[in-house]
Design a protein around this motif. Structure first.
Motif, PDB file in Angstrom:
ATOM      1  N   ALA A  40       5.714  14.769  -2.371  1.00 51.37           N
ATOM      2  CA  ALA A  40       6.280  15.590  -3.263  1.00 51.37           C
ATOM      3  C   ALA A  40       7.480  16.384  -2.505  1.00 51.37           C
ATOM      4  O   ALA A  40       7.161  16.924  -1.683  1.00 51.37           O
ATOM      5  N   GLY A  41       8.571  16.271  -3.255  1.00 53.18           N
ATOM      6  CA  GLY A  41       9.797  17.114  -2.566  1.00 53.18           C
ATOM      7  C   GLY A  41      10.400  16.025  -1.744  1.00 53.18           C
ATOM      8  O   GLY A  41      11.693  16.691  -1.207  1.00 53.18           O
ATOM      9  N   LEU A  67       0.589  -1.129   0.033  1.00 48.40           N
ATOM     10  CA  LEU A  67       0.012   0.003  -0.036  1.00 48.40           C
ATOM     11  C   LEU A  67       1.037   1.395   0.003  1.00 48.40           C
ATOM     12  O   LEU A  67       1.820   1.511   0.893  1.00 48.40           O
ATOM     13  N   ILE A  68       0.630   2.001  -0.810  1.00 48.45           N
ATOM     14  CA  ILE A  68       1.534   3.236  -1.051  1.00 48.45           C
ATOM     15  C   ILE A  68       0.801   4.447  -1.285  1.00 48.45           C
ATOM     16  O   ILE A  68      -0.422   4.578  -1.839  1.00 48.45           O
ATOM     17  N   TYR A  69       0.907   5.294  -0.271  1.00 51.31           N
ATOM     18  CA  TYR A  69       0.314   6.744  -0.062  1.00 51.31           C
ATOM     19  C   TYR A  69       1.086   7.779  -0.876  1.00 51.31           C
ATOM     20  O   TYR A  69       2.345   7.763  -0.693  1.00 51.31           O
ATOM     21  N   ILE A  70       0.406   8.657  -1.530  1.00 50.38           N
ATOM     22  CA  ILE A  70       1.364   9.594  -2.167  1.00 50.38           C
ATOM     23  C   ILE A  70       0.399  10.885  -2.445  1.00 50.38           C
ATOM     24  O   ILE A  70      -0.802  11.078  -2.581  1.00 50.38           O
ATOM     25  N   GLY A  71       1.307  11.915  -1.835  1.00 49.10           N
ATOM     26  CA  GLY A  71       0.552  13.399  -1.795  1.00 49.10           C
ATOM     27  C   GLY A  71       1.627  14.355  -1.697  1.00 49.10           C
ATOM     28  O   GLY A  71       2.836  14.163  -1.539  1.00 49.10           O
ATOM     29  N   ALA A  72       0.927  15.755  -1.697  1.00 52.74           N
ATOM     30  CA  ALA A  72       2.087  16.702  -1.357  1.00 52.74           C
ATOM     31  C   ALA A  72       1.405  17.599  -0.143  1.00 52.74           C
ATOM     32  O   ALA A  72       0.268  17.549   0.386  1.00 52.74           O
ATOM     33  N   GLY A  73       2.519  18.151   0.469  1.00 52.98           N
ATOM     34  CA  GLY A  73       2.158  19.033   1.649  1.00 52.98           C
ATOM     35  C   GLY A  73       1.609  18.234   2.755  1.00 52.98           C
ATOM     36  O   GLY A  73       1.922  17.201   3.131  1.00 52.98           O
ATOM     37  N   THR A  74       0.482  18.867   3.353  1.00 48.77           N
ATOM     38  CA  THR A  74      -0.233  18.219   4.334  1.00 48.77           C
ATOM     39  C   THR A  74      -0.865  16.877   3.914  1.00 48.77           C
ATOM     40  O   THR A  74      -0.753  15.735   4.670  1.00 48.77           O
ATOM     41  N   ALA A  75      -1.261  16.792   2.918  1.00 48.21           N
ATOM     42  CA  ALA A  75      -1.825  15.508   2.335  1.00 48.21           C
ATOM     43  C   ALA A  75      -0.648  14.441   2.337  1.00 48.21           C
ATOM     44  O   ALA A  75      -0.767  13.312   2.844  1.00 48.21           O
ATOM     45  N   GLY A  76       0.402  14.857   1.835  1.00 51.79           N
ATOM     46  CA  GLY A  76       1.758  13.777   1.824  1.00 51.79           C
ATOM     47  C   GLY A  76       1.843  13.483   3.221  1.00 51.79           C
ATOM     48  O   GLY A  76       2.247  12.205   3.566  1.00 51.79           O
ATOM     49  N   ARG A  77       1.801  14.439   4.227  1.00 54.12           N
ATOM     50  CA  ARG A  77       2.392  14.033   5.615  1.00 54.12           C
ATOM     51  C   ARG A  77       1.264  13.030   6.279  1.00 54.12           C
ATOM     52  O   ARG A  77       1.626  12.339   6.973  1.00 54.12           O
ATOM     53  N   MET A  78       0.065  13.096   6.004  1.00 56.45           N
ATOM     54  CA  MET A  78      -0.878  12.310   6.408  1.00 56.45           C
ATOM     55  C   MET A  78      -0.549  11.034   6.067  1.00 56.45           C
ATOM     56  O   MET A  78      -0.720   9.801   6.796  1.00 56.45           O
ATOM     57  N   GLY A  79      -0.384  10.756   4.716  1.00 65.24           N
ATOM     58  CA  GLY A  79       0.148   9.373   4.292  1.00 65.24           C
ATOM     59  C   GLY A  79       1.182   9.002   4.983  1.00 65.24           C
ATOM     60  O   GLY A  79       1.232   7.704   5.448  1.00 65.24           O
ATOM     61  N   VAL A 136       8.766  16.692   4.594  1.00 67.88           N
ATOM     62  CA  VAL A 136       7.988  16.204   5.738  1.00 67.88           C
ATOM     63  C   VAL A 136       8.229  17.377   6.878  1.00 67.88           C
ATOM     64  O   VAL A 136       6.932  17.795   7.408  1.00 67.88           O
ATOM     65  N   HIS A 137       9.285  18.194   6.887  1.00 68.97           N
ATOM     66  CA  HIS A 137       9.143  19.158   7.815  1.00 68.97           C
ATOM     67  C   HIS A 137       9.213  20.600   7.272  1.00 68.97           C
ATOM     68  O   HIS A 137       8.786  21.555   7.882  1.00 68.97           O
ATOM     69  N   THR A 138       9.679  20.756   6.015  1.00 64.75           N
ATOM     70  CA  THR A 138       9.624  22.057   5.589  1.00 64.75           C
ATOM     71  C   THR A 138       9.051  22.136   4.110  1.00 64.75           C
ATOM     72  O   THR A 138       9.160  21.083   3.408  1.00 64.75           O
ATOM     73  N   ALA A 139       8.342  23.160   3.861  1.00 59.72           N
ATOM     74  CA  ALA A 139       7.649  23.369   2.316  1.00 59.72           C
ATOM     75  C   ALA A 139       8.654  23.148   1.170  1.00 59.72           C
ATOM     76  O   ALA A 139       9.552  24.066   1.331  1.00 59.72           O
ATOM     77  N   VAL A 140       8.629  22.715   0.212  1.00 63.10           N
ATOM     78  CA  VAL A 140       9.410  22.512  -0.846  1.00 63.10           C
ATOM     79  C   VAL A 140       8.726  23.172  -1.916  1.00 63.10           C
ATOM     80  O   VAL A 140       7.876  22.468  -2.519  1.00 63.10           O
ATOM     81  N   GLU A 141       9.102  24.408  -2.365  1.00 67.91           N
ATOM     82  CA  GLU A 141       8.330  24.956  -3.365  1.00 67.91           C
ATOM     83  C   GLU A 141       8.174  24.315  -4.740  1.00 67.91           C
ATOM     84  O   GLU A 141       9.268  23.739  -5.126  1.00 67.91           O
ATOM     85  N   ASN A 142       7.126  24.313  -5.327  1.00 67.51           N
ATOM     86  CA  ASN A 142       6.835  23.816  -6.681  1.00 67.51           C
ATOM     87  C   ASN A 142       6.796  22.455  -6.824  1.00 67.51           C
ATOM     88  O   ASN A 142       6.438  21.978  -8.051  1.00 67.51           O
ATOM     89  N   ALA A 143       7.212  21.574  -5.631  1.00 63.91           N
ATOM     90  CA  ALA A 143       7.231  20.307  -5.915  1.00 63.91           C
ATOM     91  C   ALA A 143       5.969  19.617  -6.266  1.00 63.91           C
ATOM     92  O   ALA A 143       6.128  18.481  -7.138  1.00 63.91           O
ATOM     93  N   GLU A 144       4.877  20.171  -5.812  1.00 58.80           N
ATOM     94  CA  GLU A 144       3.612  19.365  -6.053  1.00 58.80           C
ATOM     95  C   GLU A 144       3.093  19.620  -7.318  1.00 58.80           C
ATOM     96  O   GLU A 144       2.244  19.019  -8.025  1.00 58.80           O
TER      97      GLU A 144
END
Length: 321
Positions: free
Chosen positions: A112-113, A77-89, A118-126
């Motif tokens: 993404a990124g 099972l692989i969760y994938i997302g960006a920002g808050t959504a990615g951290r939830m996964g 996980v700890h810092t926003a990575v600009e444009n990664a999403e």
């Protein structure tokens, strides 16, 4: 494949149509409310999340069944997302091994990124659909795997691109978003669009949307593990006792399942090298630790089946060898 370089004006206009980006008309003067009023307002908004999740119960059911079917034959099972959504996964994936005794590679969270995000926003990664595909390629994604894309807006290119690639290799796919008819859902085998409405703080989808995502992921992983025999009744019988608290919980779990006293539970756990399932089987049926281990393996870890079968195969004291 989703566009890696969307037209910004078109994106701005499309975002304005999303329910998660609307202004919550109940709180136009949010900054003028007292602290007590703000607490009440946020709690009142959160109260509706459970109902929104309940409304997509059939879709969650279909997703669990799809994931469990793939996982039962060796899939991940692989969760994938960006920002808050990615951290939830990532949060849900990281809690699975200690709760259910699974290999850390069985449930994976991608963001993404990469790890930095996980700890810092990575600009444009999403914004890169190809990045989502590439991250799945790096895992050697196959047809036995399941991929759950997570995006509050339901249009994040990184997550949409990942699901499109996953579908192309035959993997099972589900999309968890908070907008009806999302692009993410349309790219998935199962669309789980949990419509929670506008946030109390306009566009801050770490709030109700994030809570909805957490609730759905809790269901996907937990119910999948129940279907795979990782529980006995409502007890965590595949948990890993890696610290004092968990060792105490393991002992208590054996006691709850067997009505044994603490000394007997501790001894059974010691005799079975810390296996809660095997300890319960020993105390319930009277078979030896070796017999318990072999019998569980023969039933693919399903404790209830092993207990039912133990008297028929072994009597109550014989060894299975």
């Amino acid at each position: 494949m989703a566009d890696d370089h969307p037209d910004h004006a078109a994106l701005r206009d499309s975002l304005a149509l999303l329910s998660t980006e609307q202004t919550n008309e109940r709180y136009p003067d949010l900054d003028l409310l007292s602290t007590a009023e703000l607490v009440h307002a946020m709690n009142a908004e959160d109260a509706g999340v459970a109902a929104a999740v309940a409304a997509v119960g059939p879709q969650i059911t279909a997703a669990v069944d799809g994931i469990a079917a793939r996982m039962s034959v060796g899939g991940r099972l692989i969760y994938i997302g960006a920002g808050t959504a990615g951290r939830m996964g990532i949060l849900d994936a990281s809690e699975t091994p200690p709760t259910f005794g699974t290999d850390p590679e069985l449930v994976v969270g991608l963001i993404a990124g990469g790890p930095t995000a996980v700890h810092t926003a990575v600009e444009n990664a999403e914004d890169s659909a190809s990045a989502g595909e590439n991250d799945l390629r790096a895992l050697g994604l196959g047809a036995r795997d399941s991929v759950v894309g997570i995006s509050a807006s339901g249009r994040t290119p990184y997550a949409v691109g990942a699901l499109e690639y996953a579908a192309s290799v035959g993997a099972f796919t589900a999309g968890v978003s908070c907008n009806a008819g999302s692009a993410l859902g349309q790219a998935a085998s199962v669309a789980i669009d949990v419509v929670v409405g506008p946030e109390i703080l306009t566009g801050s989808t770490r709030l109700k949307a994030g809570t909805a995502q957490k609730m759905v992921l809790n269901m996907l992983s937990t119910i999948t593990m129940v279907r795979l025999g990782k529980t006995y009744g409502n007890l965590m019988v595949d948990m890993r006792a890696t610290n004092e608290k968990l060792r105490a919980r393991a002992e208590r779990t054996v006691m709850l399942a067997t009505a044994a006293d603490a000394a007997a539970a501790a001894q059974a756990l010691s005799d079975t090298e810390g296996s809660v399932k095997a300890a319960i089987l020993v105390l319930t049926t009277g078979i030896t630790p070796l017999a318990a281990t072999l019998l569980l393996a023969g039933h693919h870890g399903f404790l209830r089946e092993a207990i039912a079968d133990a008297p028929q195969i072994t009597g109550r004291t014989a060894d299975v060898a």
